[in-house]
Write a protein that holds these residues in place. Structure first.
Motif, PDB file in Angstrom:
ATOM      1  N   VAL A   1      -4.587   6.704  -5.526  1.00  0.00           N
ATOM      2  CA  VAL A   1      -3.543   6.401  -4.145  1.00  0.00           C
ATOM      3  C   VAL A   1      -4.262   5.276  -3.530  1.00  0.00           C
ATOM      4  CG1 VAL A   1      -2.739   8.981  -4.688  1.00  0.00           C
ATOM      5  CG2 VAL A   1      -4.624   8.320  -2.752  1.00  0.00           C
ATOM      6  N   PHE A   2      -5.271   5.170  -3.245  1.00  0.00           N
ATOM      7  CA  PHE A   2      -5.824   3.884  -2.196  1.00  0.00           C
ATOM      8  C   PHE A   2      -6.100   2.818  -3.105  1.00  0.00           C
ATOM      9  CE2 PHE A   2      -6.445   7.869   0.141  1.00  0.00           C
ATOM     10  CZ  PHE A   2      -5.619   7.788   1.079  1.00  0.00           C
ATOM     11  N   ASN A   3      -5.963   2.942  -4.336  1.00  0.00           N
ATOM     12  CA  ASN A   3      -6.420   1.648  -5.209  1.00  0.00           C
ATOM     13  C   ASN A   3      -7.459   1.027  -4.981  1.00  0.00           C
ATOM     14  OD1 ASN A   3      -5.317  -0.323  -6.816  1.00  0.00           O
ATOM     15  ND2 ASN A   3      -4.321  -1.696  -5.671  1.00  0.00           N
TER      16      ASN A   3
ATOM     17  N   ILE B   1      -1.200   2.263   6.482  1.00  0.00           N
ATOM     18  CA  ILE B   1      -2.424   2.458   5.660  1.00  0.00           C
ATOM     19  C   ILE B   1      -3.387   1.453   5.867  1.00  0.00           C
ATOM     20  CG2 ILE B   1      -3.398   3.017   3.426  1.00  0.00           C
ATOM     21  CD1 ILE B   1      -0.694   3.847   2.671  1.00  0.00           C
TER      22      ILE B   1
ATOM     23  N   LEU C   1       1.030   3.932  -3.076  1.00  0.00           N
ATOM     24  CA  LEU C   1       0.579   5.154  -2.789  1.00  0.00           C
ATOM     25  C   LEU C   1       1.619   6.250  -3.400  1.00  0.00           C
ATOM     26  CD1 LEU C   1      -0.989   7.134   0.085  1.00  0.00           C
ATOM     27  CD2 LEU C   1       1.190   7.622  -0.352  1.00  0.00           C
TER      28      LEU C   1
ATOM     29  N   ARG D   1       0.706  -1.152   0.103  1.00  0.00           N
ATOM     30  CA  ARG D   1       0.104   0.101   0.133  1.00  0.00           C
ATOM     31  C   ARG D   1       0.937   1.412   0.155  1.00  0.00           C
ATOM     32  NH1 ARG D   1      -4.592  -2.105   4.351  1.00  0.00           N
ATOM     33  NH2 ARG D   1      -5.490  -3.468   3.046  1.00  0.00           N
ATOM     34  N   ARG D   2       1.973   1.333   0.757  1.00  0.00           N
ATOM     35  CA  ARG D   2       2.736   2.233   0.788  1.00  0.00           C
ATOM     36  C   ARG D   2       3.481   2.667  -0.500  1.00  0.00           C
ATOM     37  NH1 ARG D   2       3.661   0.625   6.325  1.00  0.00           N
ATOM     38  NH2 ARG D   2       5.613  -0.695   5.326  1.00  0.00           N
TER      39      ARG D   2
ATOM     40  N   ASP E   1      -8.417   9.809  -4.469  1.00  0.00           N
ATOM     41  CA  ASP E   1      -8.724   8.681  -3.509  1.00  0.00           C
ATOM     42  C   ASP E   1      -8.769   7.425  -4.225  1.00  0.00           C
ATOM     43  OD1 ASP E   1      -9.045  10.749  -1.735  1.00  0.00           O
ATOM     44  OD2 ASP E   1     -10.918  10.197  -1.028  1.00  0.00           O
TER      45      ASP E   1
ATOM     46  N   CYS F   1       0.070  12.303   0.013  1.00  0.00           N
ATOM     47  CA  CYS F   1       1.208  12.364  -0.799  1.00  0.00           C
ATOM     48  C   CYS F   1       2.355  13.497  -0.377  1.00  0.00           C
ATOM     49  CB  CYS F   1       0.519  12.931  -2.133  1.00  0.00           C
ATOM     50  SG  CYS F   1      -0.228  11.545  -2.944  1.00  0.00           S
TER      51      CYS F   1
ATOM     52  N   SER G   1      -7.539  12.340   0.265  1.00  0.00           N
ATOM     53  CA  SER G   1      -6.313  12.436  -0.334  1.00  0.00           C
ATOM     54  C   SER G   1      -6.210  13.984  -0.329  1.00  0.00           C
ATOM     55  CB  SER G   1      -6.453  12.225  -1.806  1.00  0.00           C
ATOM     56  OG  SER G   1      -7.458  12.432  -2.564  1.00  0.00           O
TER      57      SER G   1
ATOM     58  N   LYS H   1       1.565   6.670  -7.292  1.00  0.00           N
ATOM     59  CA  LYS H   1       0.467   7.133  -7.919  1.00  0.00           C
ATOM     60  C   LYS H   1       0.567   8.528  -7.411  1.00  0.00           C
ATOM     61  CE  LYS H   1      -1.709   3.907  -9.971  1.00  0.00           C
ATOM     62  NZ  LYS H   1      -1.864   3.950 -11.417  1.00  0.00           N
ATOM     63  N   CYS H   2       1.178   8.822  -6.100  1.00  0.00           N
ATOM     64  CA  CYS H   2       1.359  10.342  -6.001  1.00  0.00           C
ATOM     65  C   CYS H   2       2.299  10.928  -7.022  1.00  0.00           C
ATOM     66  CB  CYS H   2       1.984  10.366  -4.566  1.00  0.00           C
ATOM     67  SG  CYS H   2       0.775  10.150  -3.159  1.00  0.00           S
TER      68      CYS H   2
END
Length: 355
Positions: free
Chosen positions: A332-334, A267, A81, A77-78, A329, A260, A254, A84-85
């Motif tokens: 970044v949080f998939n 997370i 994120l 997850r990190r 959202d 980001c 987000s 994507k950021c």
């Protein structure tokens, strides 16, 4: 005579000074021992308040393999994120609300070295309770009080600057709880508008939405007094288009927590909340003080049938507008929005418009 009095006065001062120095270690030992005694008796001192310690046989734990599984999940997850950021340029600081770090919503607990950005409608009631326990409020007090939990929390967790937040992060665990944007939106609508407390802010806002967006020829005895989901979404999209202030229960996570630009160690996701929060409590060494909570889980819980029933009321155009607002959202949080588009109205039917 005067010199004699001065001499004895000096002697007394020296005596009191050295006595105080001699007793200081004993006083410190007493304070530490006294706190340990309360811990042995089943209490922890927080802000001069005794809060119960959770006994070993009541602590929820994960197996070593489950802990490893969650750890790997957090790593993914990190990494996702961060990717994507960078892809969307959200990790570059700027002056707009998407690119400016926002420490305003963080709750920083210095005693237990844990920091949380409170995303409303993402297990926020449960973790607000736990953070109030960590702040020193007893379970008995929290059960009886009529004060809003967030108001109580802010009495113990003052707003911090970005510099203060970053300094606290050096020896703390920082976490966020993410939820599918469309599930979170429906949860907010149902909790704040469908089941609004009479005469509350959201009850009055709902009445205003009805007056503005409801077509009179569509009113019958089956029409609810609160705004329908389609009316609510049309109002929200208009507010976004006008660049008006968006309610904290509806604003994208987000944007609210700027993940980001501010580092998060953990997370958590609403969909894996059961294991994720046990993992967090274990990593933060808080197993004896707080436990996973499931507060306000009734109205906020969205089943597949509920999601189908509400989102099938919307048109593709409305979903496009919602997705555009919550797209970061999703990214970044998939999260995936495709299933919602498959249940939206196929044709562009009449939707409520402001009169």
């Amino acid at each position: 005579m005067r010199s004699s009095k001065t001499y004895w006065r000096a002697i007394r001062r020296y005596f009191l000074f050295f006595t105080a120095i001699a007793l200081l270690p004993l006083a410190l030992v007493y304070l530490v021992t006294n706190e340990q005694i309360y811990k042995i008796k089943g209490f922890e001192f927080v802000n001069d308040t005794k809060i119960p310690i959770i006994p070993d046989d009541s602590i929820q734990t994960l197996s070593q393999s489950d802990m490893l599984m969650v750890e790997q999940r957090m790593d993914k997850r990190r990494k996702h994120l961060a990717e994507k950021c960078s892809e969307h340029g959200l990790d570059s600081a700027g002056n707009d609300s998407w690119h400016k770090p926002n420490p305003w919503e963080f709750l920083v607990n210095h005693k237990y070295h844990i920091i949380w950005c409170n995303v409303f409608k993402a297990a926020s009631s449960s973790w607000m309770y736990n953070f109030n326990i960590l702040a020193g409020y007893t379970p008995e007090f929290l059960k009886k009080t009529n004060e809003v939990p967030l108001v109580l929390a802010r009495k113990r967790y003052p707003r911090v600057t970005l510099e203060e937040l970053q300094e606290a992060q050096n020896d703390s665990i920082t976490f966020i709880i993410a939820r599918h944007p469309f599930e979170r939106l429906l949860s907010a609508y149902r909790d704040k508008f469908m089941y609004a407390v009479p005469h509350s802010f959201h009850d009055k806002l709902g009445s205003k939405i009805v007056r503005t967006y409801r077509k009179k020829h569509k009113v019958d005895r089956h029409t609810p007094r609160y705004p329908t989901f389609a009316e609510f979404v049309t109002w929200l999209l208009d507010e976004i288009h006008r660049n008006n202030f968006i309610d904290m229960h509806l604003v994208p996570a987000s944007k609210f927590c700027t993940p980001c630009l501010i580092n998060f160690d953990i997370i958590i996701k609403f969909e894996t909340l059961e294991h994720d929060q046990v993992y967090l409590i274990d990593k933060a060494r808080l197993k004896h003080i707080i436990a996973p909570e499931w507060r306000n889980s009734g109205k906020g819980k969205n089943t597949l049938d509920l999601l189908q029933a509400f989102y099938s009321q919307l048109t593709r155009k409305q979903l496009d507008g919602l997705y555009e607002y919550y797209k970061y959202d999703f990214e970044v949080f998939n999260y995936n929005a495709a299933p919602y588009f498959s249940i939206a109205k196929k044709n562009e039917e009449e939707t409520p418009n402001a009169s």
